[in-house]
Design a protein around this motif. Structure first.
Motif: not given
Length: 371
Positions: A12-35
């Protein structure tokens, strides 16, 4: 963790796929809901610690002044931004905003002004359940009993598909609260097999329920993020909390930690919808990395201002007002309904107005002697 999840991986928020917009930090950020799971565990620890030796009135007051000042500002600020910024999120009706100000929108079926507010309803249910123990007075035995009863009811409610009861006892998330309570008992009284057993049960059940949440998160992330990372992070959370309870980190006394801790709650309340509106509005005008970093920095500054200018002064006033209110209640219960400071009536005063005639007692006439 939660901010990175919503800004970089939630979709949400960005028009493009975030995995391509932020390839370096996307994968670790995908676990952020565990906070959120870690937050529930910390909450169990801290609430038990702060309520020891307190009354229900003290408990109620402490929770109101902690949760509501920043929350009210968050609801109003988010509503204002969503309403004023065009082309982004859909604004809520003013009636929904009013209900949100009570923090009771979930049981009434009203949509949250900001999606992150669902965790506050979980907190309120925890407070409601734990208030039963606070009412009786916190003791070692009672907290252990509470953990065991809560776990048992949650298992039965989950197993038999009891919707309302399962919602009340939070069968999906209660294990992290229970673990936090057990970790505090270890911290206060020392470890033993019973407490480690409660922690072990919570760990096993928490791993199971977290994997259920992970499957739902894939819908928002849009990529098949490996579930093994969930198991690793849950294990790390329990290990860190065990270290806290056993005193492994007593030497850590960094001065910036209290200031950083003070920012976490207002940051959590404000970051999601407002940040998404910033991304919607500026993503084609500003470099995405600069926009991301600037938004995070701006949210931290906003959280600092909310803490200094809203949370502190409003909390002090709320505390004075609630303390006076509970004092009045206690005085009314113990002083025959007199207002605080009102002198006691003179001894023997029946409370009748002066104009009310007082019937003299009947005089007894001696019985006539028998003839």
């Amino acid at each position: 963790m939660v901010v990175s999840y919503h800004y970089v991986a939630f979709g949400e928020g960005w028009d493009g796929p975030q995995a391509q917009l932020f390839p370096v930090i996307f994968r670790p950020s995908a676990y952020g809901w565990l906070g959120v799971e870690l937050f529930f565990m910390i909450s169990g620890f801290v609430i038990c610690m702060s309520c020891w030796g307190r009354t229900v009135a003290d408990f109620f007051t402490s929770r109101v002044i902690r949760l509501f000042p920043a929350y009210w500002l968050g609801v109003l600020a988010t509503t204002a931004v969503v309403t004023l910024v065009p082309g982004g999120l859909e604004p809520h009706a003013w009636r929904e905003v009013l209900v949100n100000l009570t923090m009771l929108q979930w049981p009434l079926g009203v949509e949250h002004v900001d999606g992150v507010y669902w965790t506050l309803w979980a907190e309120l249910r925890f407070y409601l359940l734990f208030a039963l123990v606070v009412w009786r007075g916190l003791t070692y035995r009672r907290v252990i009993t509470f953990c065991c009863v809560w776990a048992t009811v949650a298992l039965l409610a989950k197993g038999y598909g009891s919707g309302p009861l399962s919602d009340l006892v939070m069968a999906q998330y209660c294990w992290f609260f229970i673990a936090g309570l057990a970790f505090f008992l270890i911290h206060r009284f020392g470890p033993n097999l019973l407490l480690w057993g409660i922690v072990g049960l919570s760990f096993a059940m928490g791993q199971h329920t977290a994997m259920q949440t992970w499957r739902r998160s894939l819908h928002y992330v849009g990529h098949n993020i490996p579930g093994g990372g969930v198991a690793v992070l849950i294990t790390v959370f329990f290990a860190v909390m065990a270290g806290v309870s056993l005193g492994w980190f007593h030497r850590i006394d960094w001065r910036w930690l209290p200031a950083a801790g003070a920012l976490t709650y207002p940051l959590y309340l404000l970051h999601e919808s407002i940040g998404w509106e910033v991304f919607h509005h500026l993503q084609y005008k500003v470099d995405r990395w600069l926009l991301l970093g600037g938004t995070v920095a701006g949210m931290l500054l906003l959280a600092h201002l909310v803490h200094r200018l809203v949370e502190r002064p409003v909390s002090r006033r709320l505390k004075r007002g609630l303390s006076a209110a509970f004092a009045q209640v206690r005085a009314a219960d113990t002083d025959d309904g007199r207002r605080p400071g009102e002198p006691a009536p003179p001894f023997g005063d029946t409370g009748r107005p002066a104009s009310d005639p007082v019937t003299p007692p009947l005089e007894t006439t001696p019985a006539a002697p028998r003839t």
